[in-house]
Design an enzyme around this catalytic site. Sequence first.
Site, PDB file in Angstrom:
ATOM      1  N   GLY A 109     -11.598   0.117   8.404  1.00 60.53           N
ATOM      2  CA  GLY A 109     -12.581  -0.876   8.110  1.00 60.53           C
ATOM      3  C   GLY A 109     -12.052  -1.878   8.610  1.00 60.53           C
ATOM      4  N   HIS A 116     -10.935  -9.054   0.498  1.00 64.53           N
ATOM      5  CA  HIS A 116     -10.484  -9.824   2.381  1.00 64.53           C
ATOM      6  C   HIS A 116     -11.199 -10.890   2.267  1.00 64.53           C
ATOM      7  CE1 HIS A 116      -7.877  -7.593   4.747  1.00 64.53           C
ATOM      8  NE2 HIS A 116      -8.024  -7.192   4.834  1.00 64.53           N
TER       9      HIS A 116
HETATM   10  O1  GNR Z   1      -7.651   1.249   8.271  1.00 67.30           O
HETATM   11  C1  GNR Z   1      -7.815   1.265   7.741  1.00 67.30           C
HETATM   12  N1  GNR Z   1      -7.628   2.366   6.242  1.00 67.30           N
HETATM   13  C2  GNR Z   1      -7.432   2.234   4.849  1.00 67.30           C
HETATM   14  C3  GNR Z   1      -7.258   2.999   4.160  1.00 67.30           C
HETATM   15  C4  GNR Z   1      -7.431   3.168   2.702  1.00 67.30           C
HETATM   16  C5  GNR Z   1      -7.849   2.304   2.437  1.00 67.30           C
HETATM   17  C6  GNR Z   1      -8.427   0.998   2.602  1.00 67.30           C
HETATM   18  C7  GNR Z   1      -8.141   1.025   3.999  1.00 67.30           C
HETATM   19  S1  GNR Z   1      -8.999  -0.207   5.418  1.00 67.30           S
HETATM   20  C8  GNR Z   1      -8.156  -0.353   6.181  1.00 67.30           C
HETATM   21  C9  GNR Z   1      -8.214  -1.284   7.204  1.00 67.30           C
HETATM   22  C10 GNR Z   1      -7.930  -2.529   7.158  1.00 67.30           C
HETATM   23  O2  GNR Z   1      -6.942  -3.177   6.914  1.00 67.30           O
HETATM   24  N2  GNR Z   1      -9.690  -2.894   6.115  1.00 67.30           N
HETATM   25  O3  GNR Z   1      -9.425  -4.668   6.087  1.00 67.30           O
HETATM   26 NI    NI Z   2      -7.419  -4.757   5.579  1.00 68.85          NI
END
Ligand code: GNR
Ligand code: NI
Length: 175
Positions: free
Chosen positions: A46, A140
């Site tokens: 994400g 975020h």
């Molecule tokens: O890559 C990501 N892995 C993840 C693993 C467990 C819970 C949330 C995340 S999001 C993160 C990428 C990120 O920082 N998105 O804001």
């Molecule tokens: Ni994040």
Amino acid sequence: MAILPILVAPHPVLKKKAAPVAEVTDVERKLLDDMLETMYDAPGIGLAAPQVGVSKRMLVIDIARGDEAPQPMKIVNPEVIEASEDMATYEEGCLSFPDQFAEVKRPARARIRYLDETGVSHEIDADGLLATCIQHEIDHLDGVVFVDHLSQLKRAMILRKLQKMKKQGRLAAAE
Ligand code: GNR
Ligand code: NI
């Protein structure tokens, strides 16, 4: 498409509430494409616009595993319209907190309303990793990061480790 620099905490844009998108135009579509490319390159599951320095309510997600076909999601102005009472705990990480992981408890399921990249509204029921990831990304947009869900002690430990990594030059020059 372009790979954008990812902000590392602490950074003021990561603490700011992002503004709603008034209209989904080519500018937003280009950013969503660049965010997906940046997320895949990182790699992550994400990425929220504030992590690339853009304080707008936009995020991308792809939780498909390596052996599955990609499932890119482009999400604008997301809203949690219902969250379950029961909670789930996941080991979370964040591209703005490189190499830092901690267990975070969140609602296990959530119903989300959002606009896609053409401005069309959708509602989805998310559970499992998708529910966790969408809630992490929506946080975020509200200036909230995963360490804000931890005890003050755990949060301080992670921030100290990041400071040390920055001092030792072990972080990519993204800030
Ligand atoms: O890559 C990501 N892995 C993840 C693993 C467990 C819970 C949330 C995340 S999001 C993160 C990428 C990120 O920082 N998105 O804001
Ligand atoms: Ni994040």
